[in-house]
Structure formats: structure tokens, C-alpha cells
Design an enzyme around this catalytic site. Sequence first.
Site, PDB file in Angstrom:
ATOM      1  N   ALA A  53       0.817  -1.214   0.000  1.00  0.00           N
ATOM      2  CA  ALA A  53       0.000   0.000   0.000  1.00  0.00           C
ATOM      3  C   ALA A  53       0.851   1.266   0.000  1.00  0.00           C
ATOM      4  O   ALA A  53       0.403   2.315  -0.471  1.00  0.00           O
ATOM      5  CB  ALA A  53      -0.938  -0.002   1.204  1.00  0.00           C
ATOM      6  N   LEU A  99      -4.008  -0.267  12.011  1.00  0.00           N
ATOM      7  CA  LEU A  99      -3.997  -0.866  13.340  1.00  0.00           C
ATOM      8  C   LEU A  99      -2.632  -1.490  13.625  1.00  0.00           C
ATOM      9  O   LEU A  99      -2.195  -2.395  12.914  1.00  0.00           O
ATOM     10  CB  LEU A  99      -5.085  -1.938  13.457  1.00  0.00           C
ATOM     11  CG  LEU A  99      -6.529  -1.500  13.171  1.00  0.00           C
ATOM     12  CD1 LEU A  99      -7.502  -2.600  13.576  1.00  0.00           C
ATOM     13  CD2 LEU A  99      -6.871  -0.196  13.881  1.00  0.00           C
ATOM     14  N   ASP A 151       3.837  -1.166  11.817  1.00  0.00           N
ATOM     15  CA  ASP A 151       5.235  -1.374  12.187  1.00  0.00           C
ATOM     16  C   ASP A 151       5.825  -0.055  12.676  1.00  0.00           C
ATOM     17  O   ASP A 151       5.801   0.943  11.950  1.00  0.00           O
ATOM     18  CB  ASP A 151       6.011  -1.869  10.962  1.00  0.00           C
ATOM     19  CG  ASP A 151       7.395  -2.391  11.319  1.00  0.00           C
ATOM     20  OD1 ASP A 151       7.966  -1.910  12.317  1.00  0.00           O
ATOM     21  OD2 ASP A 151       7.904  -3.261  10.590  1.00  0.00           O
TER      22      ASP A 151
END
Length: 243
Positions: free
Chosen positions: A119, A138, A141
Site C-alpha cells: 500500500a 492498526l 510497524d
Amino acid sequence: MDVNMDTSEALILPQKKFYRQRAHSNPIADHCIDYPISPKHMNWDKYYTNIKEKKVEFADIGCGYGGLLITLSPMFPDTLMLGMEIRVKVSDYVMDRIAALREQKPGEYQNVACIRTNAMKYLPNYFEKGQLKKIFFLYPDPHFKKAKHKWRIINKTLLAEYAYVVAEGGIIYTVTDVKDLHEWMVMHFEEHPLFKRITEEELKSDPVVEKLFASSEEGQKVTRNHGDKFLAVFRRIADPFIS
């Protein structure tokens, strides 16, 4: 057992132990990923049934094992939702999980799908301007090392892309258990002219918020470890420079 599945589901759903992979993946590296050259070249029929004129409106970026998608699917049965996951085995698990749920419960979970993609590189290849109504980040990293902060999913460049694909009034949700990352994300969103933070009072009426903390595997892990969870939610506002 996953908190999002009942006993009957657990008997037939794919087992995560066969899909385990490293927790993190380098988003800057060149991965062998097929992606459309533009949104109009994306064939959504292979992911959703009876799509007709509908378009994806919710995107879970880095969807992990798909817990949020499965949770939200019955809450918004008429809304198409897409999980985007860069890890091969993890995305395979989500695809197999959705297929198993569809087979077990005919007519349900037809509005969720997952694709393996990056993405950070290809989001505008999938979505048109103003197409999305909700994006979820959510437990992304944290990329703790300062030299890797440019790899964080929230940064100045990527916020411009999120502002492009999210409709005015659309919502972006962020949750993390890392305070430094939370402050980083809040700072970047608040500095951007097309996003405004939603107050805690406003969030009380949003049914999605309570599902953000424990629907994902990472969220469940944080709960088990009695860790903190930091939430920040932002609304895409109208461009103040366009009259």
C-alpha cells in the site's frame, strides 16, 4: 482460539500455525507484486460477488490476519471492505479464512476481501480520488530506528496520497501500542491541512471504535501483555484553499 470466531468456525477455518511469517516486512524493497496500472484496470469481480456498481469504501492497511475485516463485515453488510497485506503467507491466510467463512455461512462475508500488495507504493493504483470512506492503520510497524522512520506508514508524502483517496468527511483510524509512534502519527496528521483530529467525545458515538482494540491479532496480543493502546482518529476535511 481467535476471539472473532465461534466454536463451529474454529473447526473449519485455516490454522494460523501453517501461515506464520516474520512480523515485519521491508516496504521499500522490491516485492513481486501484481498491481493495476490504474483503478479502472482493477478487476474487483474476482474478489466480491454481485459487485455491480459498488466500489470498495473501507481499506484496512496492513490487515494482518483479517480480524477487523471479519468483525466489521456483518456490521456494514452493504459496504465493500478490502484488506491490504504485504506478507505472502499472512495474506494467503486471510483469503483462505474469508473463503472458508463464505462456504460455512452462505450469503455472509461476501463484502470482504484481501489482496497481497504494498500500500505504501501502490495505493492510488487501486482507488480513485475520494473513493474511500474509512482507512484503518492498526498497530503498524513502528520502525523504531530513526534511520527507518521514512518507512513508517504515516509520513508527509503518504498523507498526501491518503488525502487523495479518502472522501471529504471520510475517517482514518490509527491504533498503536507504541507511544512514540502514536505521537509521530498525531503530529503528521495535525500538520496536514486536509485532516482534523476527531475528539474523544465525538468518537463515543462511532460504533467502529470499540472494535479497533481487540479485533486484530496484534491487539489481542497487547491485551494479553497488559500493554497500552493509543487511539487517534482523523477526518478528511475540505481543502481550505479552494473556495
